[in-house]
Design a protein around this motif. Structure first.
Motif, short mmCIF file in Angstrom:
data_model
loop_
_atom_site.label_atom_id
_atom_site.label_comp_id
_atom_site.label_asym_id
_atom_site.label_seq_id
_atom_site.Cartn_x
_atom_site.Cartn_y
_atom_site.Cartn_z
N TYR A 12 0.83 -1.20 0.00
CA TYR A 12 0.00 0.00 0.00
C TYR A 12 0.87 1.25 0.00
CZ TYR A 12 -3.94 3.01 1.24
OH TYR A 12 -4.91 3.98 1.24
N ALA A 13 1.89 1.26 0.83
CA ALA A 13 2.79 2.41 0.91
C ALA A 13 3.56 2.59 -0.39
CB ALA A 13 3.76 2.24 2.07
N GLU A 14 4.02 1.51 -1.00
CA GLU A 14 4.75 1.60 -2.28
C GLU A 14 3.88 2.20 -3.37
OE1 GLU A 14 6.08 -2.33 -3.20
OE2 GLU A 14 7.54 -2.37 -1.57
N ARG A 15 2.60 1.90 -3.34
CA ARG A 15 1.69 2.38 -4.39
C ARG A 15 1.23 3.83 -4.14
NH1 ARG A 15 -2.18 -2.95 -4.76
NH2 ARG A 15 -0.73 -4.28 -5.90
N LEU A 16 0.98 4.19 -2.89
CA LEU A 16 0.37 5.49 -2.61
C LEU A 16 1.34 6.57 -2.14
CD1 LEU A 16 -2.99 4.36 -1.06
CD2 LEU A 16 -2.50 5.07 -3.37
N ALA A 17 2.44 6.22 -1.56
CA ALA A 17 3.39 7.23 -1.09
C ALA A 17 3.87 8.15 -2.22
CB ALA A 17 4.57 6.58 -0.38
N PRO A 18 4.12 7.64 -3.42
CA PRO A 18 4.54 8.54 -4.50
C PRO A 18 3.52 9.63 -4.83
CG PRO A 18 5.06 6.29 -5.08
CD PRO A 18 4.22 6.24 -3.83
N LEU A 19 2.26 9.40 -4.54
CA LEU A 19 1.23 10.43 -4.79
C LEU A 19 1.46 11.67 -3.93
CD1 LEU A 19 -2.00 8.26 -4.96
CD2 LEU A 19 -0.81 9.36 -6.85
N VAL A 21 4.17 13.19 -3.23
CA VAL A 21 5.22 14.09 -3.71
C VAL A 21 5.20 14.28 -5.23
CG1 VAL A 21 6.74 13.63 -1.77
CG2 VAL A 21 6.86 12.17 -3.80
N SER A 22 4.22 13.72 -5.90
CA SER A 22 4.16 13.79 -7.35
C SER A 22 3.72 15.17 -7.84
CB SER A 22 3.18 12.75 -7.88
OG SER A 22 3.00 12.91 -9.28
N PRO A 23 4.47 15.79 -8.77
CA PRO A 23 4.03 17.06 -9.33
C PRO A 23 2.81 16.89 -10.24
CG PRO A 23 6.04 16.33 -10.40
CD PRO A 23 5.76 15.37 -9.28
N ASP A 24 2.57 15.68 -10.72
CA ASP A 24 1.42 15.41 -11.60
C ASP A 24 0.10 15.46 -10.86
OD1 ASP A 24 3.18 15.06 -13.70
OD2 ASP A 24 3.30 12.89 -13.42
N ARG A 35 -6.83 1.87 -4.38
CA ARG A 35 -5.78 1.30 -3.54
C ARG A 35 -4.51 0.97 -4.31
NH1 ARG A 35 -7.80 -4.76 -2.07
NH2 ARG A 35 -7.80 -5.55 -4.19
N LYS A 36 -4.56 1.09 -5.64
CA LYS A 36 -3.35 0.90 -6.45
C LYS A 36 -2.72 2.23 -6.85
CE LYS A 36 -4.67 -3.58 -8.21
NZ LYS A 36 -4.87 -4.41 -9.39
N GLY A 37 -3.31 3.34 -6.36
CA GLY A 37 -2.77 4.65 -6.67
C GLY A 37 -3.22 5.20 -8.00
#
Length: 72
Positions: A12-19, A21-24, A35-37
């Motif tokens: 879950y953290a691997e999929r959602l943590a990038p959201l 800090v994402s500029p997109d 749940r998959k981001g």
């Protein structure tokens, strides 16, 4: 049972943590993510105002009929 249906904390953290800090993310204002981001996009049919107005009118009519039955 929940463990079988839900992803692990690490996944879950691997999929959602990038959201976080994402500029997109700016391009998805107000969006929700699964749940998959992945962004959950709005239903194209619900952008047609004639359809939406007809849907709301039908919903209000249904609620009105239900209220009459409850009051009786």
């Amino acid at each position: 049972m929940t463990g079988l249906l839900a992803p692990s904390v690490e996944t879950y953290a691997e999929r959602l943590a990038p959201l976080l800090v994402s500029p997109d993310i700016e391009g998805h204002s107000g969006a929700m993510f699964d749940r998959k981001g992945l962004a959950i996009l709005q239903t194209p049919k619900l952008t047609d105002s004639a359809y939406v107005n007809a849907f709301i009118a039908a919903s209000e009519a249904l609620v009105s009929r239900a209220n009459v039955r409850i009051a009786s």
